[in-house]
Design an enzyme around this catalytic site. Structure first.
Site: not given
Length: 261
Positions: A10-11, A15-16, A126, A165
């Site tokens: 999460g956060a 990039g995600h 990543g 994050s």
């Protein structure tokens, strides 16, 4: 149908989302996991304060084409009496593995559980967490799991700071200092390509980060891009790895030695 999994805590940041977009191009069904994994945090680390905003993250996933968000409760992943640990050797015995004991055991254990629950054909990670990527690749290869592990490039802010994050922890002063991590690695990469001596450049990188305002350095090393063994001489397949602290925030980054354009 090819199933792609994007594991996250999460956060979410760009990039995600780059991983989601990569998966969207290659897979017919996209699953994103959302799970802050307690067993990859050390006793004095930031599990309790790790940024969490599930509603925001669900919205980002939906807007970017994720088909299923898997957000299990802790007791679903680790039921009462759970006593199995998945350990990968060698690759975990350097860099973050020496500074965060048990961290990678927590990563490989939860990733193996996510693989079992989601049954992906491909999984996307990543390269910002490059050591993690290599550890997961080794786990998949040595356990003969029928999963293709895909690494995607580091996504950076305009000033070079790798998106993370944990960047949300930085105050204004720390945020101004943070891009020195990437700048220092890039300077070392350029110097190495021009024939500078490797060990002296690692020492210079360490000192340069302290001079830029970092409080302490966990490591500044040049390693083989596959084995993660510390390099003894320059070659293009090497990577530069750094981990440094700004107050209570630990930032990590890495850069291919020939990635200097």
């Amino acid at each position: 149908m090819v199933i792609g999994l994007v594991p996250t805590m999460g956060a979410l940041h760009a990039g995600h989302i780059s991983l989601v977009h990569r998966a969207r191009k290659e897979c017919g069904l996209i699953i994103a996991s959302l799970f802050v994994n307690p067993i990859q945090f050390g006793a004095n680390e930031d599990f309790d304060s790790y940024p969490r905003d599930q509603e925001r993250d669900f919205g980002i996933f939906e807007r970017n084409g994720v088909d299923i968000v898997y957000a299990p409760a802790i007791d679903v992943i680790y039921p009462d009496g759970f006593g199995v640990t998945v350990t990968v050797s060698k690759l975990t015995e350097c860099l973050c593995g020496t500074k965060r004991p048990g961290h990678f055991d927590g990563v490989t254990t939860v990733v193996s559980k996510l693989f079992e629950h989601c049954q992906p054909d491909c999984a996307y990670f990543g390269e910002k967490d490059y050591q993690q990527l290599k550890v997961v690749e080794q786990m998949v290869n040595e356990l003969d799991l029928p999963i293709r592990v895909v690494g995607a490039p580091v996504i950076r802010e305009r000033d070079g700071l790798a998106m993370s994050s944990r960047n949300t922890y930085l105050n204004e002063t720390e945020r101004r200092i943070a891009p020195a991590l990437f700048r220092t690695m890039r300077t070392v990469a350029i110097r190495l390509s021009r024939g500078a001596e490797l060990e002296s450049q690692c020492e210079w990188g360490n000192d340069a980060l302290l001079a830029a305002g970092f409080d302490r350095i966990d490591y500044f090393e040049v390693c083989d891009g596959q084995t993660l063994e510390r390099a003894r001489g320059y070659r293009p397949s090497l990577r530069i790895f750094a981990a440094a602290w700004l107050r209570e925030t630990r930032l990590i980054d890495n850069l291919a030695a020939d990635e200097i354009d």
